[in-house]
Design a protein around this motif. Structure first.
Motif, PDB file in Angstrom:
ATOM      1  N   THR A 113       0.847  -1.193   0.000  1.00  0.00           N
ATOM      2  CA  THR A 113       0.000   0.000   0.000  1.00  0.00           C
ATOM      3  C   THR A 113       0.882   1.243   0.000  1.00  0.00           C
ATOM      4  N   VAL A 114       0.379   2.299  -0.629  1.00  0.00           N
ATOM      5  CA  VAL A 114       1.084   3.581  -0.690  1.00  0.00           C
ATOM      6  C   VAL A 114       0.178   4.633  -0.061  1.00  0.00           C
ATOM      7  N   ARG A 115       0.685   5.319   0.971  1.00  0.00           N
ATOM      8  CA  ARG A 115      -0.117   6.289   1.729  1.00  0.00           C
ATOM      9  C   ARG A 115       0.280   7.712   1.364  1.00  0.00           C
ATOM     10  N   ILE A 116      -0.724   8.554   1.130  1.00  0.00           N
ATOM     11  CA  ILE A 116      -0.470   9.965   0.832  1.00  0.00           C
ATOM     12  C   ILE A 116      -1.311  10.842   1.759  1.00  0.00           C
ATOM     13  N   ALA A 117      -0.862  12.074   1.950  1.00  0.00           N
ATOM     14  CA  ALA A 117      -1.611  13.032   2.769  1.00  0.00           C
ATOM     15  C   ALA A 117      -2.785  13.567   1.971  1.00  0.00           C
ATOM     16  N   MET A 118      -3.857  13.859   2.683  1.00  0.00           N
ATOM     17  CA  MET A 118      -5.047  14.433   2.053  1.00  0.00           C
ATOM     18  C   MET A 118      -5.255  15.847   2.575  1.00  0.00           C
ATOM     19  N   ARG A 141      -8.382   3.178  -0.139  1.00  0.00           N
ATOM     20  CA  ARG A 141      -9.152   3.365   1.088  1.00  0.00           C
ATOM     21  C   ARG A 141      -8.737   4.666   1.754  1.00  0.00           C
ATOM     22  N   ILE A 142      -9.634   5.199   2.577  1.00  0.00           N
ATOM     23  CA  ILE A 142      -9.355   6.383   3.375  1.00  0.00           C
ATOM     24  C   ILE A 142      -9.144   5.913   4.814  1.00  0.00           C
ATOM     25  N   THR A 143      -8.016   6.244   5.400  1.00  0.00           N
ATOM     26  CA  THR A 143      -7.711   5.787   6.755  1.00  0.00           C
ATOM     27  C   THR A 143      -8.497   6.591   7.792  1.00  0.00           C
ATOM     28  N   ALA A 145      -6.061   9.889   5.675  1.00  0.00           N
ATOM     29  CA  ALA A 145      -5.040   9.729   4.644  1.00  0.00           C
ATOM     30  C   ALA A 145      -5.590   8.829   3.540  1.00  0.00           C
ATOM     31  N   PHE A 146      -4.991   8.904   2.369  1.00  0.00           N
ATOM     32  CA  PHE A 146      -5.444   8.138   1.203  1.00  0.00           C
ATOM     33  C   PHE A 146      -4.424   7.037   0.950  1.00  0.00           C
ATOM     34  N   ARG A 165       4.927   5.190  10.615  1.00  0.00           N
ATOM     35  CA  ARG A 165       5.888   4.971  11.694  1.00  0.00           C
ATOM     36  C   ARG A 165       6.220   6.272  12.415  1.00  0.00           C
ATOM     37  N   ASN A 166       7.517   6.548  12.693  1.00  0.00           N
ATOM     38  CA  ASN A 166       7.913   7.704  13.497  1.00  0.00           C
ATOM     39  C   ASN A 166       8.024   8.962  12.639  1.00  0.00           C
ATOM     40  N   SER A 167       6.870   9.420  12.203  1.00  0.00           N
ATOM     41  CA  SER A 167       6.792  10.628  11.385  1.00  0.00           C
ATOM     42  C   SER A 167       5.522  11.385  11.780  1.00  0.00           C
ATOM     43  N   LEU A 168       5.331  12.552  11.184  1.00  0.00           N
ATOM     44  CA  LEU A 168       4.066  13.260  11.339  1.00  0.00           C
ATOM     45  C   LEU A 168       3.011  12.519  10.535  1.00  0.00           C
ATOM     46  N   HIS A 169       1.941  12.107  11.181  1.00  0.00           N
ATOM     47  CA  HIS A 169       0.848  11.452  10.478  1.00  0.00           C
ATOM     48  C   HIS A 169      -0.129  12.515   9.972  1.00  0.00           C
ATOM     49  N   ASN A 170      -1.042  12.095   9.118  1.00  0.00           N
ATOM     50  CA  ASN A 170      -1.952  13.049   8.492  1.00  0.00           C
ATOM     51  C   ASN A 170      -2.660  13.897   9.555  1.00  0.00           C
ATOM     52  N   ILE A 171      -2.663  15.219   9.375  1.00  0.00           N
ATOM     53  CA  ILE A 171      -3.269  16.129  10.343  1.00  0.00           C
ATOM     54  C   ILE A 171      -4.790  16.075  10.200  1.00  0.00           C
TER      55      ILE A 171
END
Length: 351
Positions: free
Chosen positions: A50-55, A81-83, A87-88, A116-122
């Protein structure tokens, strides 16, 4: 759920890729190959990439969504899917096509990461786009923070995951369940239009107030006790002669230490550390500065995999304020002793 005659929600199996449906309930583990790219491994040996991008916060245009759907048709068999954090994720991507997909979505302006250890989608509520109660523009703040912290979304250089939740008013508790939360605050009681209040049902207004702040005044009027008013906005929805919000006084508070997961010390509600900052669009410099100030102190001092709340629990509030250089106010850190118990008793959480 049965979809009869095209009405209602379609069956779940119609919206899941064949690979995921074939391994439903059998997914065993996962690996983060790089920021935003996840390899999920089933007990059967099947693998799903899966590839996750910010929305964008709270909204996305039809044109952009159609472009993302076209990419899903081309690279992930038409499935995405939308988390929970909006996120997309492209689901079941051919690993040989991941680089090409990332190149195209980033060319559209959607960064890949948030794992992981990053900023997740706001996360942010729609605020004035939808509601009549906001004290601030949460999507605007989310956009400004996302632009300022985009590199933290695209890499794995933070001590642990960082989740930022933004609410335009105090009715949305989600803001207190992020590592850093921003909550819109009204600093004056609702405005009563005396010439029009008589058109509203006074018994309903008195009954609808959760803190009994509304009392009768004269034959048809009302009065609001400012010491009891919590700016929930219930009265404004029951009567158009009551207005909430003042452009000169409204703003937002900053909280830290919220958490919705059961890991580590478990779920908890955040605590206010900056009681008020002014609304200052379009780049929201005060909000960006405050978040970076807190994030940098946490980044420098936290242990690996130590969330914001665990870091504060370890060093204590006194050192937190010193390390972040935040001025302590009498309004900081609520004294609700049963806050943790309250958070853990929510239906979404377990012990």
């Amino acid at each position: 759920m049965i979809n009869v005659g095209g009405v209602g929600v379609t069956p779940v199996e119609e919206n899941i890729s064949p690979l995921m449906l074939r391994n439903y309930g059998k997914w065993d583990t996962h690996e983060i190959l790089r920021p935003g790219v996840i390899k999920r491994i089933s007990q059967t040996g099947d693998e799903c990439y899966t590839v996750r991008i910010a929305m964008p916060p709270s909204r996305i245009s039809v044109a952009s969504m159609l472009e993302l759907c076209d990419l899903a048709d081309e690279y992930s068999g038409g499935y995405f899917r939308i988390t929970l954090r909006k996120a997309f994720e492209f689901v079941d991507v051919n690993p040989e096509k991941i680089d090409a997909l990332i190149e195209k979505v980033e060319a559209m302006g959607f960064p890949v990461g948030g794992t992981r250890n990053s900023l997740h989608n706001i996360m942010a509520c729609p605020a004035w786009l939808h509601c009549n109660l906001p004290a601030t523009d949460s999507p605007g703040i989310a956009k400004a923070l996302g632009d300022a912290l985009i590199e933290e979304f695209k890499n794995h250089k933070l001590p642990s995951m960082l989740k930022i939740n933004i609410a335009a008013c105090a009715n949305i508790e989600e803001a207190l369940m992020g590592d850093i939360g921003i909550i819109g605050v009204h600093r004056d009681q609702p405005i009563i239009l005396e010439d029009e209040i008589q058109r509203c049902e006074r018994p309903t207004l008195i009954y609808i107030c959760p803190t009994y702040a509304i009392k009768p005044k004269g034959k048809k009027g009302i009065v609001i006790n400012p010491d009891k008013c919590i700016h929930c906005g219930a009265c404004t929805m029951a009567c158009e002669a009551i207005l909430t919000g003042d452009p000169e006084l409204d703003g937002y508070a900053v909280a830290v230490g919220g958490k919705a997961s059961n890991t580590g010390s478990g779920p908890d509600l955040g605590s206010i550390v900056i009681p008020y900052l002014p609304n200052n669009p379009p780049r929201w410099d005060e909000a960006v500065s405050a978040v970076i100030q807190i994030m940098d102190a946490w980044r420098k001092d936290a242990n690996p995999d130590e969330r914001m709340k665990e870091w504060i629990n370890r060093i204590g509030w006194d050192r937190f304020f010193k390390k972040t250089a935040i001025k302590v106010s009498i309004k900081d850190i609520d004294g609700y002793l049963y806050g943790s118990e309250f958070a853990r008793s929510d239906l979404r959480f377990g012990w």
